[in-house]
Design a protein around this motif. Structure first.
Motif, PDB file in Angstrom:
ATOM      1  N   TYR A   4       3.766  -8.294  -2.661  1.00  0.00           N
ATOM      2  CA  TYR A   4       3.599  -7.486  -1.751  1.00  0.00           C
ATOM      3  C   TYR A   4       3.746  -7.412  -0.268  1.00  0.00           C
ATOM      4  N   LYS A   8       6.735  -5.247   0.420  1.00  0.00           N
ATOM      5  CA  LYS A   8       6.469  -4.451   2.044  1.00  0.00           C
ATOM      6  C   LYS A   8       6.541  -2.908   0.908  1.00  0.00           C
ATOM      7  N   LYS A  11       3.184   3.059   0.378  1.00  0.00           N
ATOM      8  CA  LYS A  11       1.534   4.144   0.007  1.00  0.00           C
ATOM      9  C   LYS A  11       1.992   4.483  -1.215  1.00  0.00           C
ATOM     10  N   GLY A  12       1.161   4.109  -1.907  1.00  0.00           N
ATOM     11  CA  GLY A  12       0.448   5.241  -3.155  1.00  0.00           C
ATOM     12  C   GLY A  12       2.048   4.678  -4.704  1.00  0.00           C
ATOM     13  N   TYR A  35      -4.091  -2.580  -1.327  1.00  0.00           N
ATOM     14  CA  TYR A  35      -3.105  -2.286  -0.561  1.00  0.00           C
ATOM     15  C   TYR A  35      -2.524  -0.768  -1.035  1.00  0.00           C
ATOM     16  N   SER A  36      -3.287   0.623  -0.872  1.00  0.00           N
ATOM     17  CA  SER A  36      -2.888   1.598  -0.993  1.00  0.00           C
ATOM     18  C   SER A  36      -2.015   2.014  -2.908  1.00  0.00           C
ATOM     19  N   MET A  37      -2.051   1.522  -3.359  1.00  0.00           N
ATOM     20  CA  MET A  37      -1.659   1.247  -4.703  1.00  0.00           C
ATOM     21  C   MET A  37      -2.433   2.098  -5.474  1.00  0.00           C
ATOM     22  N   LYS A  38      -1.855   3.282  -7.082  1.00  0.00           N
ATOM     23  CA  LYS A  38      -1.487   3.981  -7.378  1.00  0.00           C
ATOM     24  C   LYS A  38      -2.329   3.539  -8.920  1.00  0.00           C
TER      25      LYS A  38
END
Length: 66
Positions: A4, A8, A11-12, A35-38
């Motif tokens: 990450y 970088k 988001k998403g 980390y704003s991951m789905k």
């Protein structure tokens, strides 16, 4: 998460995995949220869900390697 930090991602980002306990656990799910991951997981007991993703990424890696 070293990857990450290096890449970088926006988001998403969709993180696909199998339903292994390490990925389904609350600690890991919370980390993805940080980390704003789905999260995307295969259906329970259906090994063919991952087959499509594996074929796609194999093709992608093969094409990039040329």
């Amino acid at each position: 998460m070293i990857a990450y930090g290096r890449r970088k991602p926006a988001k998403g980002l969709i993180h696909h995995s199998d339903r292994g306990s390490q990925y389904a656990g609350s600690d890991y799910q919370e980390l993805l949220g940080t980390y704003s991951m789905k999260c995307s997981m295969s259906r329970k007991g259906n090994c063919w869900d991952n087959a499509v993703a594996k074929i796609f990424f194999h093709s992608l890696k093969t094409e990039i390697g040329r």
